[in-house]
Design a protein around this motif. Structure first.
Motif, PDB file in Angstrom:
ATOM      1  N   GLU A  95      -7.288   4.522   2.674  1.00  0.00           N
ATOM      2  CA  GLU A  95      -8.406   3.746   3.602  1.00  0.00           C
ATOM      3  C   GLU A  95      -8.002   2.421   3.732  1.00  0.00           C
ATOM      4  N   GLN A  96      -7.384   1.899   2.856  1.00  0.00           N
ATOM      5  CA  GLN A  96      -7.187   0.303   2.693  1.00  0.00           C
ATOM      6  C   GLN A  96      -5.907   0.068   3.797  1.00  0.00           C
ATOM      7  N   PHE A  97      -4.951   1.056   3.624  1.00  0.00           N
ATOM      8  CA  PHE A  97      -3.876   0.999   4.702  1.00  0.00           C
ATOM      9  C   PHE A  97      -4.288   1.320   6.162  1.00  0.00           C
ATOM     10  N   ARG A  98      -5.274   2.065   6.353  1.00  0.00           N
ATOM     11  CA  ARG A  98      -5.760   2.247   7.824  1.00  0.00           C
ATOM     12  C   ARG A  98      -6.381   1.048   8.084  1.00  0.00           C
ATOM     13  N   GLU A  99      -7.324   0.496   7.322  1.00  0.00           N
ATOM     14  CA  GLU A  99      -8.016  -0.533   7.779  1.00  0.00           C
ATOM     15  C   GLU A  99      -6.985  -1.774   8.194  1.00  0.00           C
ATOM     16  N   GLN A 100      -6.177  -2.036   7.263  1.00  0.00           N
ATOM     17  CA  GLN A 100      -5.109  -3.103   7.854  1.00  0.00           C
ATOM     18  C   GLN A 100      -4.043  -2.710   8.862  1.00  0.00           C
ATOM     19  N   VAL A 101      -3.878  -1.518   9.153  1.00  0.00           N
ATOM     20  CA  VAL A 101      -3.263  -0.967  10.345  1.00  0.00           C
ATOM     21  C   VAL A 101      -3.913  -1.325  11.628  1.00  0.00           C
ATOM     22  N   GLN A 102      -5.381  -1.350  11.375  1.00  0.00           N
ATOM     23  CA  GLN A 102      -6.209  -1.433  12.707  1.00  0.00           C
ATOM     24  C   GLN A 102      -5.951  -3.080  13.397  1.00  0.00           C
ATOM     25  N   ALA A 148       5.313  -3.156  18.737  1.00  0.00           N
ATOM     26  CA  ALA A 148       3.939  -2.575  18.836  1.00  0.00           C
ATOM     27  C   ALA A 148       3.905  -1.316  18.163  1.00  0.00           C
ATOM     28  N   VAL A 149       3.720  -1.296  16.864  1.00  0.00           N
ATOM     29  CA  VAL A 149       3.743   0.044  16.223  1.00  0.00           C
ATOM     30  C   VAL A 149       2.227   0.348  15.638  1.00  0.00           C
ATOM     31  N   GLY A 150       1.226  -0.357  15.980  1.00  0.00           N
ATOM     32  CA  GLY A 150      -0.162  -0.110  15.562  1.00  0.00           C
ATOM     33  C   GLY A 150      -0.703   1.307  15.761  1.00  0.00           C
ATOM     34  N   ARG A 151      -0.376   1.588  17.147  1.00  0.00           N
ATOM     35  CA  ARG A 151      -1.164   3.090  17.216  1.00  0.00           C
ATOM     36  C   ARG A 151      -0.509   3.912  16.554  1.00  0.00           C
ATOM     37  N   ARG A 152       0.926   4.099  16.731  1.00  0.00           N
ATOM     38  CA  ARG A 152       1.639   4.913  15.641  1.00  0.00           C
ATOM     39  C   ARG A 152       1.127   5.107  14.160  1.00  0.00           C
ATOM     40  N   LEU A 153       1.240   3.839  13.647  1.00  0.00           N
ATOM     41  CA  LEU A 153       0.640   3.711  12.357  1.00  0.00           C
ATOM     42  C   LEU A 153      -0.638   4.246  12.027  1.00  0.00           C
ATOM     43  N   ASP A 154      -1.605   4.056  13.054  1.00  0.00           N
ATOM     44  CA  ASP A 154      -2.935   4.477  12.829  1.00  0.00           C
ATOM     45  C   ASP A 154      -2.943   5.946  12.788  1.00  0.00           C
ATOM     46  N   PHE A 155      -2.131   6.664  13.835  1.00  0.00           N
ATOM     47  CA  PHE A 155      -1.980   8.021  13.771  1.00  0.00           C
ATOM     48  C   PHE A 155      -1.544   8.575  12.410  1.00  0.00           C
ATOM     49  N   ARG A 207       0.988  -1.107   0.091  1.00  0.00           N
ATOM     50  CA  ARG A 207      -0.002  -0.038   0.085  1.00  0.00           C
ATOM     51  C   ARG A 207       0.699   1.221  -0.050  1.00  0.00           C
ATOM     52  N   LEU A 208       2.082   1.288   0.767  1.00  0.00           N
ATOM     53  CA  LEU A 208       2.840   2.435   0.591  1.00  0.00           C
ATOM     54  C   LEU A 208       3.426   2.558  -0.797  1.00  0.00           C
ATOM     55  N   ASP A 209       3.723   1.515  -1.441  1.00  0.00           N
ATOM     56  CA  ASP A 209       4.412   1.645  -2.779  1.00  0.00           C
ATOM     57  C   ASP A 209       3.130   2.388  -3.592  1.00  0.00           C
ATOM     58  N   GLU A 210       2.118   1.877  -3.535  1.00  0.00           N
ATOM     59  CA  GLU A 210       1.096   2.632  -4.354  1.00  0.00           C
ATOM     60  C   GLU A 210       0.893   3.965  -4.065  1.00  0.00           C
ATOM     61  N   ILE A 211       0.854   4.275  -2.916  1.00  0.00           N
ATOM     62  CA  ILE A 211       0.786   5.744  -2.438  1.00  0.00           C
ATOM     63  C   ILE A 211       1.860   6.553  -2.924  1.00  0.00           C
ATOM     64  N   GLU A 212       3.140   6.059  -2.777  1.00  0.00           N
ATOM     65  CA  GLU A 212       4.272   6.691  -3.276  1.00  0.00           C
ATOM     66  C   GLU A 212       4.226   6.839  -4.832  1.00  0.00           C
ATOM     67  N   ALA A 213       3.858   5.864  -5.397  1.00  0.00           N
ATOM     68  CA  ALA A 213       3.598   5.970  -7.076  1.00  0.00           C
ATOM     69  C   ALA A 213       2.763   7.009  -7.314  1.00  0.00           C
ATOM     70  N   MET A 214       1.485   7.060  -6.580  1.00  0.00           N
ATOM     71  CA  MET A 214       0.540   8.057  -6.800  1.00  0.00           C
ATOM     72  C   MET A 214       0.771   9.457  -6.958  1.00  0.00           C
ATOM     73  N   ALA A 215       1.752   9.542  -5.623  1.00  0.00           N
ATOM     74  CA  ALA A 215       2.187  10.832  -5.219  1.00  0.00           C
ATOM     75  C   ALA A 215       2.873  11.518  -6.448  1.00  0.00           C
ATOM     76  N   ARG A 216       3.948  10.431  -6.954  1.00  0.00           N
ATOM     77  CA  ARG A 216       4.704  10.773  -8.033  1.00  0.00           C
ATOM     78  C   ARG A 216       4.034  11.093  -9.208  1.00  0.00           C
ATOM     79  N   GLN A 217       2.837  10.519  -9.839  1.00  0.00           N
ATOM     80  CA  GLN A 217       2.082  10.804 -10.574  1.00  0.00           C
ATOM     81  C   GLN A 217       1.421  12.104 -10.382  1.00  0.00           C
ATOM     82  N   ALA A 218       1.005  12.398  -9.313  1.00  0.00           N
ATOM     83  CA  ALA A 218       0.364  13.846  -9.015  1.00  0.00           C
ATOM     84  C   ALA A 218       1.491  14.999  -9.339  1.00  0.00           C
ATOM     85  N   ASP A 219       2.678  14.501  -8.857  1.00  0.00           N
ATOM     86  CA  ASP A 219       3.701  15.678  -9.124  1.00  0.00           C
ATOM     87  C   ASP A 219       4.165  15.807 -10.589  1.00  0.00           C
TER      88      ASP A 219
END
Length: 295
Positions: free
Chosen positions: A285-292, A245-252, A164-176
């Motif tokens: 949103e998919q990233f956030r759901e998995q982080v939960q 235990a990084v779940g809370r920080r990733l959720d933020f 999911r992070l790879d996809e977000i990064e790729a889309m950010a490059r497309q936007a740029d």
């Protein structure tokens, strides 16, 4: 440290003397750590030990731990509670006289609650202590299996989150790189908006026009949002690599992702940028759901 999911299941079996037992552990998602323990009579003494061991190895999640114990060997003695039987017989006889009903029967009296008592043979203190120690050992086995399953699921979640992070990064490059962000495109949109402003204003105000132009240009620039998204991606990858235990920080961080993407969409007045922003929002949103699911 490895990543851990908050969901898992484990069982263990054991025995000691006349006792045979089974542990069943199940964990599900939760904001904090909640250990829900069910013990049969005679094993209350080990409750605090079990709670401590669970808290030492698990940080988040609601954990249901259920112990089932069966006892083999000599059967218990069947006894008649004479006091209860006498009282029931007196009441039943009195009611029969007053109502004309049939007098109580033996099988009817014996079926009444409290008349028959089954007394289990008492185990020695040494036998009870050995059984409790064996139950704790079996709990440790089940707990280790639960922790291992949560780690295996955590590794799978880590791989999914990395994608999911790879996809977000790729889309950010497309936007740029989107044509709508090129200086000539921004200038064209700015000139069009200024022309509309001039045509709709009754009196030309150079200062007001300058201010509006600056505001329009600022709203059209998503450089700051793209930089923050890149920073969030780097932070998320660092957390996933570190584990624990990084779940809370990733959720933020997922909430911060969402905020930046929303701002990017609201600033965009270009169809391509809007399309990329909406697609990125879906991945966030998919990233956030998995982080939960992460501990």
């Amino acid at each position: 440290m490895a990543l851990s999911s908050m969901t898992g299941f484990a069982r263990s079996h054991g025995g000691s003397g006349a006792h045979a037992f089974e542990w069943e552990l199940k964990s599900v998602n939760a904001k904090g750590f909640d250990f829900r323990l069910r013990l049969p009579p005679g094993f209350d003494e080990i409750e605090q030990v079990l709670r401590k061991r669970a808290a030492e190895r698990l940080i988040r999640g609601t954990v249901y731990a259920n112990l089932t114990v069966t006892r083999s060997g000599p059967t218990g003695d069947v006894r008649v509670n004479e006091d209860v039987l006498t009282a029931m017989l007196r009441i039943a006889t009195d009611l029969a006289k007053r109502t004309g009903a049939a007098p109580p029967t033996v099988d009817g009296l014996l079926a009444l609650k409290g008349v028959i008592e089954i007394v289990e043979p008492e185990a020695s203190e040494a036998e009870s202590e050995a059984a409790r120690a064996a139950v704790v050992a079996a709990f440790d086995t089940a707990l280790s299996s639960l922790v291992e399953m949560r780690k295996n699921e955590g590794a799978t979640l880590g791989a999914v989150l990395g994608q999911r992070l790879d996809e977000i990064e790729a889309m950010a490059r497309q936007a740029d790189a989107a044509p709508g962000r090129r200086p000539e495109a921004v200038r064209a949109r700015l000139a069009e908006q200024i022309q509309v402003l001039i045509e709709t204003s009754e009196r030309f105000d150079a200062d007001r026009l300058s201010q509006e132009a600056v505001m329009i240009a600022a709203r059209a620039d998503i450089r700051e949002e793209l930089d923050r998204i890149a920073s969030h991606v780097a932070q998320a990858r660092e957390m996933l690599a570190k584990g624990g235990a990084v779940g809370r920080r990733l959720d933020f961080l997922a909430q911060e992702f969402n905020r930046e993407v929303n701002t990017t969409c609201s600033k965009s007045n270009d169809i391509e940028l809007t399309r990329i922003g909406l697609a990125m929002k879906n991945v966030v949103e998919q990233f956030r759901e998995q982080v939960q699911n992460l501990e």
